[in-house]
Design an enzyme around this catalytic site. Sequence first.
Site, PDB file in Angstrom:
ATOM      1  N   ARG A 183      -1.623  15.511 -35.257  1.00 50.47           N
ATOM      2  CA  ARG A 183      -0.336  15.349 -34.547  1.00 50.47           C
ATOM      3  C   ARG A 183      -0.081  13.904 -34.110  1.00 50.47           C
ATOM      4  NH1 ARG A 183      -0.344  19.175 -36.877  1.00 50.47           N
ATOM      5  NH2 ARG A 183      -0.341  21.328 -36.160  1.00 50.47           N
ATOM      6  N   SER A 232       4.524  23.938 -29.387  1.00 48.69           N
ATOM      7  CA  SER A 232       3.255  23.816 -28.654  1.00 48.69           C
ATOM      8  C   SER A 232       3.382  22.735 -27.597  1.00 48.69           C
ATOM      9  CB  SER A 232       2.116  23.454 -29.606  1.00 48.69           C
ATOM     10  OG  SER A 232       1.895  24.508 -30.487  1.00 48.69           O
ATOM     11  N   GLU A 302       1.503  17.583 -26.208  1.00 49.62           N
ATOM     12  CA  GLU A 302       1.959  17.405 -27.597  1.00 49.62           C
ATOM     13  C   GLU A 302       3.464  17.113 -27.574  1.00 49.62           C
ATOM     14  OE1 GLU A 302       0.573  20.113 -30.630  1.00 49.62           O
ATOM     15  OE2 GLU A 302       2.469  19.980 -31.720  1.00 49.62           O
TER      16      GLU A 302
HETATM   17  C1  LIG Z   1       9.654  27.393 -32.122  1.00 53.07           C
HETATM   18  C2  LIG Z   1       8.933  26.120 -32.475  1.00 53.07           C
HETATM   19  C3  LIG Z   1       7.834  26.169 -33.332  1.00 53.07           C
HETATM   20  C4  LIG Z   1       7.149  25.000 -33.662  1.00 53.07           C
HETATM   21  N1  LIG Z   1       6.080  25.085 -34.514  1.00 53.07           N
HETATM   22  C5  LIG Z   1       5.438  23.956 -34.887  1.00 53.07           C
HETATM   23  C6  LIG Z   1       4.321  24.006 -35.798  1.00 53.07           C
HETATM   24  O1  LIG Z   1       3.914  25.054 -36.263  1.00 53.07           O
HETATM   25  N2  LIG Z   1       3.733  22.841 -36.137  1.00 53.07           N
HETATM   26  C7  LIG Z   1       4.138  21.637 -35.653  1.00 53.07           C
HETATM   27  O2  LIG Z   1       3.568  20.602 -36.022  1.00 53.07           O
HETATM   28  N3  LIG Z   1       5.178  21.561 -34.794  1.00 53.07           N
HETATM   29  C8  LIG Z   1       5.832  22.680 -34.403  1.00 53.07           C
HETATM   30  N4  LIG Z   1       6.880  22.600 -33.529  1.00 53.07           N
HETATM   31  C9  LIG Z   1       7.241  21.293 -32.958  1.00 53.07           C
HETATM   32  C10 LIG Z   1       8.292  20.514 -33.746  1.00 53.07           C
HETATM   33  O3  LIG Z   1       9.113  21.367 -34.525  1.00 53.07           O
HETATM   34  C11 LIG Z   1       7.660  19.440 -34.641  1.00 53.07           C
HETATM   35  O4  LIG Z   1       6.898  18.514 -33.886  1.00 53.07           O
HETATM   36  C12 LIG Z   1       8.721  18.650 -35.415  1.00 53.07           C
HETATM   37  O5  LIG Z   1       8.082  17.842 -36.371  1.00 53.07           O
HETATM   38  C13 LIG Z   1       9.590  17.783 -34.523  1.00 53.07           C
HETATM   39  O6  LIG Z   1      10.702  17.359 -35.289  1.00 53.07           O
HETATM   40  P1  LIG Z   1      12.103  17.047 -34.586  1.00 53.07           P
HETATM   41  O7  LIG Z   1      13.042  16.620 -35.621  1.00 53.07           O
HETATM   42  O8  LIG Z   1      12.516  18.192 -33.754  1.00 53.07           O
HETATM   43  O9  LIG Z   1      11.679  15.810 -33.673  1.00 53.07           O
HETATM   44  P2  LIG Z   1      12.054  15.536 -32.136  1.00 53.07           P
HETATM   45  O10 LIG Z   1      11.530  16.667 -31.311  1.00 53.07           O
HETATM   46  O11 LIG Z   1      13.478  15.206 -32.020  1.00 53.07           O
HETATM   47  O12 LIG Z   1      11.167  14.246 -31.873  1.00 53.07           O
HETATM   48  C14 LIG Z   1       9.766  14.344 -31.872  1.00 53.07           C
HETATM   49  C15 LIG Z   1       9.175  12.936 -32.019  1.00 53.07           C
HETATM   50  O13 LIG Z   1       9.490  12.437 -33.306  1.00 53.07           O
HETATM   51  C16 LIG Z   1      10.131  11.175 -33.194  1.00 53.07           C
HETATM   52  N5  LIG Z   1      11.109  11.074 -34.291  1.00 53.07           N
HETATM   53  C17 LIG Z   1      12.044  11.974 -34.656  1.00 53.07           C
HETATM   54  N6  LIG Z   1      12.738  11.525 -35.705  1.00 53.07           N
HETATM   55  C18 LIG Z   1      12.226  10.306 -36.008  1.00 53.07           C
HETATM   56  C19 LIG Z   1      12.525   9.311 -36.996  1.00 53.07           C
HETATM   57  N7  LIG Z   1      13.523   9.474 -37.879  1.00 53.07           N
HETATM   58  N8  LIG Z   1      11.797   8.164 -37.001  1.00 53.07           N
HETATM   59  C20 LIG Z   1      10.793   7.960 -36.101  1.00 53.07           C
HETATM   60  N9  LIG Z   1      10.472   8.850 -35.159  1.00 53.07           N
HETATM   61  C21 LIG Z   1      11.179  10.022 -35.113  1.00 53.07           C
HETATM   62  C22 LIG Z   1      10.791  11.175 -31.819  1.00 53.07           C
HETATM   63  O14 LIG Z   1      10.978   9.855 -31.329  1.00 53.07           O
HETATM   64  C23 LIG Z   1       9.752  11.940 -31.013  1.00 53.07           C
HETATM   65  O15 LIG Z   1       8.705  11.073 -30.630  1.00 53.07           O
HETATM   66  C24 LIG Z   1       7.577  23.760 -33.156  1.00 53.07           C
HETATM   67  C25 LIG Z   1       8.697  23.699 -32.310  1.00 53.07           C
HETATM   68  C26 LIG Z   1       9.362  24.872 -31.966  1.00 53.07           C
HETATM   69  C27 LIG Z   1      10.561  24.771 -31.066  1.00 53.07           C
END
Ligand SMILES: Cc1cc2nc3c(=O)[nH]c(=O)nc-3n(C[C@H](O)[C@H](O)[C@H](O)COP(=O)(O)OP(=O)(O)OC[C@H]3O[C@@H](n4cnc5c(N)ncnc54)[C@H](O)[C@@H]3O)c2cc1C
Length: 324
Positions: A183, A232, A302
């Site tokens: 992560r 998480s 996380e």
């Molecule tokens: C119901 C649910 C289930 C989930 N299950 C999982 C799972 O199984 N495994 C898992 O790993 N995660 C899981 N997650 C967490 C999440 O979906 C992941 O971490 C996902 O990768 C975050 O993507 P996001 O676009 O929502 O990023 P955001 O939440 O918007 O941002 C997260 C981070 O990424 C950075 N970021 C976003 N876009 C960019 C970009 N273009 N360039 C640089 N940095 C960027 C942001 O600055 C921030 O630090 C879950 C979340 C939910 C709500």
Amino acid sequence: MKQVDGEKLLASLGEGVNQLRGRLTPDASMERVTWFQAGGLAELMFQPHDVDDLVTFLKLLPAEVPLTVVGVGSNLLVRDGGIPGVVVRLSAKGFGQVELIGENRIRAGAICPDKHIAAMAMDNGIGGFAFYYGIPGSIGGALRMNAGANGGETSQRVIEVHAVDRHGNVHVLSKEEMGYSYRHTNASKDLIFTHAVFEGYPEERAKIRAEMDAVRQHRETVQPIKEKTGGSTFKNPDGHSAWKLIDDAGCRGLMNGGAQMSSLHCNFMINIGHATGYDLEYLGEMVRQRVFEHAGIKLEWEIKRLGIFMPGREVKPFQGATSE
Ligand SMILES: Cc1cc2nc3c(=O)[nH]c(=O)nc-3n(C[C@H](O)[C@H](O)[C@H](O)COP(=O)(O)OP(=O)(O)OC[C@H]3O[C@@H](n4cnc5c(N)ncnc54)[C@H](O)[C@@H]3O)c2cc1C
């Protein structure tokens, strides 16, 4: 009281902004962006039209203005005082495409939903992407978080990542340069990922379909996916499951204001009504404190926490000790 002033910041950027093709929104609601549906305002949100537009914007943005990038907000907790400076949110039009670029290779824009990569891989008989089917984030978020599930993670599939830095310079990073671990990436925090190339391997479509179905069914059973959540809350410490530590410390279902540790999956925090960023973060710190008291282990967040506190509503690490 408002802690940020987007109109003032926008005015300070001068006439240069007139050449931009993307959208600038002062005092943008982050409640609308985050899955938690909580938190304060982004002082100024910029949604670039494409990479050139992003580069133009970054070159005109004074170095002292803080810059934050968000994806689709599925791993974000925004504090109630809001996010000072500029929040970049990539537009679907400029950064949402996913395409096949060769045998087993897929290029995806950074705001493309993870699910779309999984679907494209299945349609083309490319294995190794089914785990993305259950992750509700964007590719940018996956690249930053090394998102993974069901034994797969982003670092296993990524070949190269395209990014723009704080000064508007374009970079191409190899998988090695991304420096991935659980992560986490060592890639500079100031990089905005714009798109990436991934590689899988030949696989029968029926097998991929079955894997994707298993991923979906598993999630529907064990995760509160229909709730307002951030996934998480804490990373699994070496040799431990965060949920087990939380459960053993008696925190399953624990509440603070409108926030609760889910009874279904106790490492998921949920907004059960009108939780504020304060409610959520305070609850997280209560859980960290109780797990530390019970097991001597310091859980690490996380979920990414962004922005500033409202005055008088600051949350300190490990706040909320049971002895308080
Ligand atoms: C119901 C649910 C289930 C989930 N299950 C999982 C799972 O199984 N495994 C898992 O790993 N995660 C899981 N997650 C967490 C999440 O979906 C992941 O971490 C996902 O990768 C975050 O993507 P996001 O676009 O929502 O990023 P955001 O939440 O918007 O941002 C997260 C981070 O990424 C950075 N970021 C976003 N876009 C960019 C970009 N273009 N360039 C640089 N940095 C960027 C942001 O600055 C921030 O630090 C879950 C979340 C939910 C709500």
